[in-house]
Design a protein around this motif. Structure first.
Motif: not given
Length: 301
Positions: A105-107, A179, A183, A185-186, A247-248
């Motif tokens: 998530m958030g990647g 990964d 995370h 936030p955009t 993301g990361s």
């Protein structure tokens, strides 16, 4: 809510929700509605989440396996996608949903968007709604800017906020993915003073020639997140490290699997890294075609 029991398997089907990469990403301006205009190339992967679905006749939409989720059921894009489709067609049908989560998530690998797209495409088939792909894309855009590309299921050059898609034929490639576990936030990234928001618009030919390989979010994330900078440093030993999405997640591209496997073996054991193959089109649509073929044969019998 608990996961489905071992003796309660009847009626379930399992659908792929593939990850994606952004092979480049730039921001070309800001629109009147406040959204940023961007250009990117979406690359489908042969790896991702799996969505298990079981149609219901009572109209209920129910999520199983909450231990796999860090978002509430109200915010879960799979649940929202099912309800959106249900409301759109005024359907009395429902569904049980279980997500086998593999995409971080958030990647920036598109996990939530792909999960939502898979629910739209799969339920259109399972509920026998016969909505065309453009209609599903329009619904998907209500859930997120990346959902339409997963509904469409093709590698694509994207503009607008990511929903104006031009299919692209991409060469075979394998990717070492990593990964960093961060995370951001955009929305925070879009507010950064270091973000380049006025890049000169590019053409597809620029990307094909190899000129467009940058990601506008990369310098911002590398400067503010030491974990991401550390992963870039490690990946640079095996090739050109790049960022996907906002993301990361990081990746390095290779032309053959053997080279990707050899590079992966050189990375330290503590790094969460793995290999995925670039897909010619979404595995979701390959699976859908097989389901449609099976259904057609049953109807003919």
């Amino acid at each position: 809510m608990n996961s489905p029991g071992a003796g309660d398997e009847a009626g379930w089907s399992t659908w792929p929700a593939p990850a994606k990469l952004n092979l480049f990403l730039q921001i070309t301006g800001r629109r009147a509605d406040g959204y940023h205009a961007l250009q990117t190339v979406f690359r489908m992967l042969d790896w991702g989440d799996e969505i298990r679905l079981r149609p219901r006749r009572d109209g209920r939409i129910q999520r199983f396996g909450t231990g796999l989720h860090t978002v509430s059921e109200l915010d879960d894009l799979t649940v929202r996608a099912a309800k959106l489709l249900q409301n759109e067609v005024k359907s009395s049908q429902g569904v049980d949903i279980c997500v086998e989560k593999r995409i971080p998530m958030g990647g920036g690998f598109g996990g939530g968007s792909s999960d939502a797209a898979t629910v739209l495409v799969a339920l259109n088939h399972l509920w026998r709604l016969d909505l065309d792909r453009d209609s599903l894309c329009r619904l998907g855009l209500k859930l997120g800017a990346d959902v339409p590309v997963f509904v469409a299921g093709e590698n694509a050059w994207a503009e607008g906020i990511g929903e104006v898609l031009t299919p692209l034929r991409l060469q075979k490639a394998w990717y070492v993915l990593a990964d960093p576990g961060i995370h951001v936030p955009t929305a925070e990234l879009f507010q950064s003073s270091d973000l380049t928001r006025n890049a000169a618009p590019a053409k597809i030919a620029d990307f094909i020639s190899g000129k467009m390989l940058g990601n506008a979010f990369e310098p911002v994330l590398r400067s503010r997140e030491p974990a991401i900078e550390a992963v870039f440093s490690v990946l640079s030993r095996i090739g050109t490290a790049r960022l996907t999405g906002s993301g990361s997640g990081c990746f390095v591209e290779f032309s053959d699997r053997a080279s990707a496997e050899a590079a992966l073996a050189e990375l330290p054991e503590g790094l969460r890294a793995w290999i995925a193959e670039g897909a010619d089109r979404s595995p979701l649509h390959d699976f859908l075609e097989r389901q449609q073929h099976t259904l057609g044969r049953r109807q003919e019998a």
